[in-house]
Design a protein around this motif. Structure first.
Motif, PDB file in Angstrom:
ATOM      1  N   UNK A 132       0.702  -1.227  -0.071  1.00  0.00           N
ATOM      2  CA  UNK A 132      -0.184  -0.048   0.185  1.00  0.00           C
ATOM      3  C   UNK A 132       0.798   1.219  -0.014  1.00  0.00           C
ATOM      4  N   UNK A 133       2.057   1.296   0.783  1.00  0.00           N
ATOM      5  CA  UNK A 133       2.876   2.462   0.856  1.00  0.00           C
ATOM      6  C   UNK A 133       3.323   2.621  -0.405  1.00  0.00           C
ATOM      7  N   UNK A 134       3.978   1.783  -1.140  1.00  0.00           N
ATOM      8  CA  UNK A 134       4.436   1.697  -2.504  1.00  0.00           C
ATOM      9  C   UNK A 134       3.437   2.054  -3.438  1.00  0.00           C
ATOM     10  N   UNK A 135       2.380   1.814  -3.355  1.00  0.00           N
ATOM     11  CA  UNK A 135       1.177   2.088  -4.261  1.00  0.00           C
ATOM     12  C   UNK A 135       0.951   3.637  -4.227  1.00  0.00           C
ATOM     13  N   UNK A 136       0.904   4.013  -2.767  1.00  0.00           N
ATOM     14  CA  UNK A 136       0.569   5.321  -2.505  1.00  0.00           C
ATOM     15  C   UNK A 136       1.650   6.327  -3.254  1.00  0.00           C
ATOM     16  N   UNK A 137       2.860   5.863  -3.033  1.00  0.00           N
ATOM     17  CA  UNK A 137       4.085   6.415  -3.658  1.00  0.00           C
ATOM     18  C   UNK A 137       4.125   6.580  -5.170  1.00  0.00           C
ATOM     19  N   UNK A 138       3.398   5.806  -5.790  1.00  0.00           N
ATOM     20  CA  UNK A 138       3.256   5.776  -7.254  1.00  0.00           C
ATOM     21  C   UNK A 138       1.746   5.754  -7.695  1.00  0.00           C
ATOM     22  N   UNK A 139       1.280   6.488  -6.872  1.00  0.00           N
ATOM     23  CA  UNK A 139      -0.247   6.657  -7.135  1.00  0.00           C
ATOM     24  C   UNK A 139      -0.743   6.694  -8.657  1.00  0.00           C
ATOM     25  N   UNK A 155       0.698   5.903 -11.131  1.00  0.00           N
ATOM     26  CA  UNK A 155       0.693   4.903 -12.091  1.00  0.00           C
ATOM     27  C   UNK A 155      -0.376   3.739 -11.925  1.00  0.00           C
ATOM     28  N   UNK A 156      -1.003   3.787 -10.857  1.00  0.00           N
ATOM     29  CA  UNK A 156      -1.704   2.730 -10.702  1.00  0.00           C
ATOM     30  C   UNK A 156      -3.069   2.519 -11.709  1.00  0.00           C
ATOM     31  N   UNK A 167       5.303  -5.916  -8.186  1.00  0.00           N
ATOM     32  CA  UNK A 167       5.947  -6.489  -9.321  1.00  0.00           C
ATOM     33  C   UNK A 167       5.598  -5.512 -10.540  1.00  0.00           C
ATOM     34  N   UNK A 168       4.586  -5.234 -10.744  1.00  0.00           N
ATOM     35  CA  UNK A 168       4.182  -4.595 -12.109  1.00  0.00           C
ATOM     36  C   UNK A 168       4.553  -3.253 -11.948  1.00  0.00           C
ATOM     37  N   UNK A 169       4.458  -2.697 -10.780  1.00  0.00           N
ATOM     38  CA  UNK A 169       5.061  -1.008 -10.734  1.00  0.00           C
ATOM     39  C   UNK A 169       6.664  -1.015 -10.910  1.00  0.00           C
ATOM     40  N   UNK A 170       7.414  -2.371 -10.659  1.00  0.00           N
ATOM     41  CA  UNK A 170       8.747  -2.184 -10.939  1.00  0.00           C
ATOM     42  C   UNK A 170       9.001  -2.036 -12.472  1.00  0.00           C
ATOM     43  N   UNK A 171       8.059  -2.428 -13.212  1.00  0.00           N
ATOM     44  CA  UNK A 171       8.424  -2.298 -14.649  1.00  0.00           C
ATOM     45  C   UNK A 171       8.788  -3.511 -15.529  1.00  0.00           C
ATOM     46  N   UNK A 172       8.957  -3.158 -16.716  1.00  0.00           N
ATOM     47  CA  UNK A 172       9.371  -4.380 -17.785  1.00  0.00           C
ATOM     48  C   UNK A 172      10.379  -5.216 -17.285  1.00  0.00           C
TER      49      UNK A 172
END
Length: 476
Positions: free
Chosen positions: A220-227, A229-230, A318-323
């Motif tokens: 959740x913290x990582x998602x909020x950091x990259x909100x 991109x979600x 995993x998906x936020x980390x990119x290709x």
């Protein structure tokens, strides 16, 4: 051998299992009145009396945490990464679908396990698929076959998979030799499993929520950091699920078949809905309200938590980390570690290593409890056989930390499919009983009374029940 195992897996998961899982899930969704959509609000009521110890069984919360301990393992981390590698981001969508549809199958199998439970020599409730195959269908041979499948899966193969993920994660993060990881896991596992079902349940009721919340909070913290991109991540999951993701900008195009197969395989390995494992924990509960459906509803929540919450948390990381991370040459747990390192540096790999160690450890302990439970069904639970099972479990842990187990994942998929085929066949044959359980529970809820299961209302079912299993339940 790998080619042969791959061929068998393609047959089982490319056609048989997909149709069987979907068919059973849809069937029970309809037969139970869409119970996973309409009656989740009864979850809280079904967990009442979950703090106070029960004299003849586990509390509903203890049973839920024990089943979650088996569910929440390396499959929630390594399994999700493997699903994305094999089927693309769309595999996550099909993992969600396997959970939503599988909730109805989970309700069916866990309610049946509660209904056909019996007391062991110590007065503790015992039960599971083998019991309802024997009592509900009158097919002890089927129960014996299922118990053998479960002993192979949970006493042997799955523990190798869990231990291997821990070994790889700790070696990647701390350069720890495999044998050190193996010895530590063996010692911790032995220390806990000798305490028996109640001892394990008491540990799991606090350990499972803490470790699950820790991992979800990090996501959740990582998602909020990259909100920002979600939304794109969610769109990618849906587009890839139906083969709409274009193979552009270096991205890999995946077919619907790849996404669906990978999603259902890894989804079942993770949430175990319909596989027949969770009912072993569900039957051990002294359900409250005293009705089989109450424990079925509680265990449905386990599927929801496992896949829609914990697995989604891993997928987002995993998906936020990119290709670069999702299509790296490594897969499994190291892929998750590399993804976390993108956000947190070197300590990200160490954090994942600790989390997967906790996830895998609780799974190994719960796996053993399931295996021992089926020794009881086979009437082979002598002290000698129990210690033999413990020894084999510990040996499998050590082997898992030392060996390369790419083939073991294929074995796991095959034995998982055989368990599921046997169990789903049984619960489909018992679907009239599932309908009676659901209808009886919902009828009483609509009347505004506490649901109580009265076997005398259903003489055909009452004749199948173990003596004393429902005698202490107040009659209506």
């Amino acid at each position: 051998m790998p080619e042969f195992l791959s061929f068998i897996n393609d047959i089982l998961w490319g056609s048989v299992m997909i149709y069987l899982l979907l068919g059973a899930g849809v069937w029970f969704t309809w037969r139970t009145g869409y119970i996973q959509f309409r009656y989740l609000r009864h979850f809280r009521k079904s967990l009442q009396r979950s703090v106070s110890p029960q004299p003849d069984g586990l509390t509903s919360f203890q049973a839920l945490c024990t089943s979650l301990a088996a569910r929440v393992g390396s499959g929630n981390l390594a399994g999700v990464a493997i699903a994305i590698t094999a089927g693309g981001p769309g595999a996550i969508f099909w993992m969600w679908m396997s959970a939503i549809i599988g909730m109805a199958s989970s309700f069916a199998e866990c309610s049946l396990a509660q209904l056909y439970k019996e007391r062991d020599a110590n007065g503790q409730f015992r039960g599971g698929p083998a019991w309802y195959m024997s009592r509900g269908l009158g097919m002890r041979w089927m129960g014996v076959m299922f118990s053998i499948f479960l002993l192979i899966a949970y006493g042997l193969i799955f523990n190798v998979v869990q231990a291997n993920s821990v070994s790889k994660a700790l070696h990647f993060a701390f350069n720890l030799p495999g044998y050190v990881t193996g010895l530590a896991l063996m010692a911790l596992t032995l220390l806990i499993i000798v305490r028996g079902l109640r001892g394990v349940a008491k540990l799991m009721q606090w350990m499972v929520p803490v470790m699950a919340l820790t991992w979800v909070a990090a996501s959740v913290l990582i998602s909020l950091w990259h909100l920002n991109e979600i939304p794109a991540i969610i769109e990618t999951i849906f587009r890839s699920a139906f083969g709409w993701q274009e193979a552009a900008s270096g991205a890999v195009g995946y077919t619907i078949s790849q996404a669906l197969t990978a999603g259902f395989q890894r989804g079942m390995f993770s949430n175990e809905a319909g596989m027949g494992s969770t009912p072993n924990a569900a039957a051990a509960a002294a359900s409250w309200p005293p009705h089989p459906a109450a424990q079925g509803i509680v265990q449905m929540i386990g599927v929801l938590i496992d896949t829609l919450v914990i697995c989604t948390a891993t997928a987002i990381v995993v998906l936020l980390a990119g290709n670069e991370s999702t299509h790296a040459t490594v897969n499994g747990i190291q892929l998750v570690q590399k993804a976390m390192m993108n956000f947190a540096g070197g300590w990200g790999a160490e954090f994942v290593a600790v989390i997967v160690m906790l996830f895998a450890f609780t799974s190994i302990v719960a796996n053993y409890i399931y295996a021992e439970n089926n020794l009881i069904y086979l009437r082979m639970n002598t002290p000698r056989n129990v210690w033999l099972l413990r020894g084999i479990t510990l040996l499998m842990i050590m082997l898992g930390t030392l060996l390369s187990v790419s083939v073991v994942w294929q074995f796991a998929d095959i034995i998982m499919a055989l368990m599921a085929i046997t169990n789903l066949t049984a619960i489909l044959l018992l679907s009239p009983v599932v309908r009676i359980i659901a209808s009886d529970y919902l009828r009483q809820r609509k009347l505004g009374v506490k649901p109580v299961f009265d076997p005398a209302r259903y003489p055909e079912i009452e004749r199948q029940l173990a003596a004393g299993s429902w005698d202490d339940v107040p009659r209506q």
